[in-house]
Design a protein around this motif. Sequence first.
Motif, PDB file in Angstrom:
ATOM      1  N   TYR A 171       0.758  -1.134   0.116  1.00 20.83           N
ATOM      2  CA  TYR A 171      -0.099  -0.120   0.087  1.00 20.83           C
ATOM      3  C   TYR A 171       0.933   1.216   0.047  1.00 20.83           C
ATOM      4  CZ  TYR A 171      -3.048   3.778   1.551  1.00 20.83           C
ATOM      5  OH  TYR A 171      -3.912   4.894   1.659  1.00 20.83           O
ATOM      6  N   CYS A 172       0.581   2.167  -0.568  1.00 14.51           N
ATOM      7  CA  CYS A 172       1.159   3.405  -0.758  1.00 14.51           C
ATOM      8  C   CYS A 172      -0.024   4.661  -0.848  1.00 14.51           C
ATOM      9  CB  CYS A 172       2.089   3.623  -2.100  1.00 14.51           C
ATOM     10  SG  CYS A 172       1.338   3.677  -3.425  1.00 14.51           S
ATOM     11  N   VAL A 173       0.366   5.620   0.025  1.00 12.26           N
ATOM     12  CA  VAL A 173      -0.447   6.764   0.095  1.00 12.26           C
ATOM     13  C   VAL A 173      -1.011   7.361  -0.998  1.00 12.26           C
ATOM     14  CG1 VAL A 173      -0.854   8.673   1.123  1.00 12.26           C
ATOM     15  CG2 VAL A 173       0.160   7.184   2.742  1.00 12.26           C
ATOM     16  N   ASP A 174       0.047   7.603  -2.026  1.00  9.08           N
ATOM     17  CA  ASP A 174      -0.098   8.475  -3.314  1.00  9.08           C
ATOM     18  C   ASP A 174      -0.926   7.926  -4.249  1.00  9.08           C
ATOM     19  OD1 ASP A 174       1.743   6.829  -4.530  1.00  9.08           O
ATOM     20  OD2 ASP A 174       3.231   8.338  -4.201  1.00  9.08           O
ATOM     21  N   GLY A 175      -0.911   6.204  -4.177  1.00  7.08           N
ATOM     22  CA  GLY A 175      -1.780   5.342  -5.129  1.00  7.08           C
ATOM     23  C   GLY A 175      -1.220   5.390  -6.613  1.00  7.08           C
ATOM     24  N   LEU A 176       0.062   5.977  -6.944  1.00 11.52           N
ATOM     25  CA  LEU A 176       0.601   5.880  -8.018  1.00 11.52           C
ATOM     26  C   LEU A 176       1.301   4.427  -8.178  1.00 11.52           C
ATOM     27  CD1 LEU A 176       2.124   9.298  -8.073  1.00 11.52           C
ATOM     28  CD2 LEU A 176       0.010   8.616  -9.018  1.00 11.52           C
ATOM     29  N   TYR A 177       0.735   3.374  -8.342  1.00 12.06           N
ATOM     30  CA  TYR A 177       1.146   2.079  -8.036  1.00 12.06           C
ATOM     31  C   TYR A 177       2.076   1.566  -9.398  1.00 12.06           C
ATOM     32  CZ  TYR A 177      -1.527   1.425  -3.834  1.00 12.06           C
ATOM     33  OH  TYR A 177      -2.036   1.370  -2.481  1.00 12.06           O
ATOM     34  N   TRP A 178       1.825   2.156 -10.633  1.00 13.86           N
ATOM     35  CA  TRP A 178       2.407   1.762 -11.743  1.00 13.86           C
ATOM     36  C   TRP A 178       3.866   2.318 -11.586  1.00 13.86           C
ATOM     37  CZ3 TRP A 178      -1.269   5.665 -11.463  1.00 13.86           C
ATOM     38  CH2 TRP A 178      -0.656   6.971 -11.931  1.00 13.86           C
ATOM     39  N   GLN A 179       4.149   3.353 -10.667  1.00 11.50           N
ATOM     40  CA  GLN A 179       5.446   3.697 -10.730  1.00 11.50           C
ATOM     41  C   GLN A 179       6.286   2.981  -9.599  1.00 11.50           C
ATOM     42  OE1 GLN A 179       5.144   8.060  -9.882  1.00 11.50           O
ATOM     43  NE2 GLN A 179       3.730   8.457 -11.787  1.00 11.50           N
ATOM     44  N   LYS A 180       5.873   2.441  -8.951  1.00 12.84           N
ATOM     45  CA  LYS A 180       6.508   1.658  -7.772  1.00 12.84           C
ATOM     46  C   LYS A 180       7.442   0.358  -8.264  1.00 12.84           C
ATOM     47  CE  LYS A 180       4.381   4.832  -5.224  1.00 12.84           C
ATOM     48  NZ  LYS A 180       4.997   6.021  -5.133  1.00 12.84           N
ATOM     49  N   GLU A 181       8.332   0.669  -8.862  1.00  9.66           N
ATOM     50  CA  GLU A 181       9.288  -0.667  -9.273  1.00  9.66           C
ATOM     51  C   GLU A 181       9.535  -1.458  -8.509  1.00  9.66           C
ATOM     52  OE1 GLU A 181       9.471  -0.962 -12.496  1.00  9.66           O
ATOM     53  OE2 GLU A 181       9.027   1.199 -13.279  1.00  9.66           O
ATOM     54  N   ASP A 182       9.907  -1.131  -7.340  1.00 11.92           N
ATOM     55  CA  ASP A 182      10.347  -2.322  -6.360  1.00 11.92           C
ATOM     56  C   ASP A 182       9.238  -3.194  -5.792  1.00 11.92           C
ATOM     57  OD1 ASP A 182      13.063  -1.257  -6.600  1.00 11.92           O
ATOM     58  OD2 ASP A 182      13.027  -0.224  -4.600  1.00 11.92           O
ATOM     59  N   ALA A 183       8.137  -2.368  -5.521  1.00 13.53           N
ATOM     60  CA  ALA A 183       7.022  -3.084  -5.177  1.00 13.53           C
ATOM     61  C   ALA A 183       6.523  -4.106  -6.234  1.00 13.53           C
ATOM     62  CB  ALA A 183       5.766  -2.209  -4.492  1.00 13.53           C
ATOM     63  N   LEU A 184       6.386  -3.507  -7.610  1.00 12.76           N
ATOM     64  CA  LEU A 184       5.829  -4.408  -8.666  1.00 12.76           C
ATOM     65  C   LEU A 184       6.816  -5.653  -8.800  1.00 12.76           C
ATOM     66  CD1 LEU A 184       4.790  -1.575 -10.856  1.00 12.76           C
ATOM     67  CD2 LEU A 184       3.411  -3.056  -9.485  1.00 12.76           C
ATOM     68  N   LEU A 195      -1.639  15.416  -1.747  1.00 11.66           N
ATOM     69  CA  LEU A 195      -1.804  16.593  -1.056  1.00 11.66           C
ATOM     70  C   LEU A 195      -3.177  16.413  -0.179  1.00 11.66           C
ATOM     71  CD1 LEU A 195      -1.672  19.340  -3.748  1.00 11.66           C
ATOM     72  CD2 LEU A 195       0.041  18.795  -2.065  1.00 11.66           C
ATOM     73  N   THR A 196      -4.241  15.813  -0.546  1.00  8.53           N
ATOM     74  CA  THR A 196      -5.384  15.872   0.095  1.00  8.53           C
ATOM     75  C   THR A 196      -6.145  14.243   0.136  1.00  8.53           C
ATOM     76  OG1 THR A 196      -6.966  16.433  -1.604  1.00  8.53           O
ATOM     77  CG2 THR A 196      -5.884  18.264  -0.332  1.00  8.53           C
ATOM     78  N   LYS A 197      -5.994  13.511  -0.849  1.00  7.60           N
ATOM     79  CA  LYS A 197      -6.732  12.422  -0.956  1.00  7.60           C
ATOM     80  C   LYS A 197      -6.007  11.092  -0.822  1.00  7.60           C
ATOM     81  CE  LYS A 197      -9.083   9.703  -4.516  1.00  7.60           C
ATOM     82  NZ  LYS A 197      -8.151   8.711  -4.277  1.00  7.60           N
ATOM     83  N   PRO A 198      -5.963  10.351   0.333  1.00  9.13           N
ATOM     84  CA  PRO A 198      -4.820   9.264   0.300  1.00  9.13           C
ATOM     85  C   PRO A 198      -5.752   8.293  -0.588  1.00  9.13           C
ATOM     86  CG  PRO A 198      -6.311   9.317   2.098  1.00  9.13           C
ATOM     87  CD  PRO A 198      -6.493  10.646   1.354  1.00  9.13           C
ATOM     88  N   SER A 199      -4.894   7.165  -1.171  1.00  5.39           N
ATOM     89  CA  SER A 199      -5.354   6.100  -2.049  1.00  5.39           C
ATOM     90  C   SER A 199      -6.289   5.197  -1.099  1.00  5.39           C
ATOM     91  CB  SER A 199      -3.993   5.471  -2.479  1.00  5.39           C
ATOM     92  OG  SER A 199      -4.596   4.053  -3.271  1.00  5.39           O
ATOM     93  N   THR A 200      -7.399   4.844  -1.895  1.00  5.01           N
ATOM     94  CA  THR A 200      -8.253   3.831  -1.291  1.00  5.01           C
ATOM     95  C   THR A 200      -8.067   2.330  -1.888  1.00  5.01           C
ATOM     96  OG1 THR A 200      -9.987   4.484  -3.004  1.00  5.01           O
ATOM     97  CG2 THR A 200      -9.963   5.297  -0.742  1.00  5.01           C
ATOM     98  N   TYR A 201      -6.948   1.983  -2.478  1.00  4.55           N
ATOM     99  CA  TYR A 201      -6.698   1.059  -3.269  1.00  4.55           C
ATOM    100  C   TYR A 201      -5.435   0.318  -2.757  1.00  4.55           C
ATOM    101  CZ  TYR A 201     -10.768   0.885  -6.161  1.00  4.55           C
ATOM    102  OH  TYR A 201     -12.099   1.058  -6.580  1.00  4.55           O
TER     103      TYR A 201
END
Length: 316
Positions: free
Chosen positions: A129-142, A197-203
Amino acid sequence: MRFLIVDIRKRVGPTDTPHYAVQRRLDVLSERNITGETCHYDNLDLSVEEGALVIRACGIPLTEYTHIIMRGHRTLYEYMLKQYVAAYAQKHGIRLQNARIIQKLPHYTKTIQMVLLAQAGIPYVDSFYCVDGLYWQKEDALKRIGFPLIYKHTEGGYRIDTIKGENKTKKNIFLINTKEELRNACLEWDQPEEQFLTKPSTYFIQKYVPTGEDYRSILIGGRFLSAWKRSATGSFLTVNKGQYALVASPDKDFIDLSERTAQLLEADYCAVDIIYDNGKPHVLEINMNPGFKSFETKLEGNTVDIASAIIDNMLN
């Protein structure tokens, strides 16, 4: 003796009709000549009167009830109501199902489950899980999770799809095969900001275990009661159109994992969803307000009376 069952409104069809699990509880109470009543979350209100908190359901003070069951919730505000009612019930000597876990968890999300289970050393399917929700950019996690992977709502949220002119509720769980698919899913379903800034990821994302089946165990008072196996048919998801079968002789590791999870959460009643990865059971998720229609209607002669077991536990 007087029971109150707080239900969520149906999202499809008549909103006032009780869910199956609610009606079954009412039936059991009626068979035992125990008063059972229902309300919805929007029928609850809070007031301060002469310096004291008073909570009412459909205008009736909760102190008129001896037992309260609060079904699932869909919003943070409904969960906040649960917490207020749990504290109120404890103060006034009312038995509230799952009161300890409601008071224990500040929020009710799959990310909290992830943290609690990992801290307790309970096997859980690899997740990120990451707060910003930009999962396609998280190379290590992927790289750790790998493709295909599961993209899943943190609060178990449902969406409404129109199929052949009829509204149907669908789980917000998606099987993702590529980084481009993941990016498109994030932008469509979570709509993350370029900079948080304001909206944490919900996924969040989770390892896909291609077994085509999972298990659900029902726990009452922290003890294993029953389990079914659910096999996927025509989709990676096992829900809705999956095939159900009673687990007649669950192995010791399966029962131990189920009970450790329920006891960690101090749950009076819960379901633990389990999947086997490399031959060992892992928790997929925990449901503190599970329905049980499948246990009572889909097991072809091997039905389990969950409703009676719930009421027995409440009375004990």
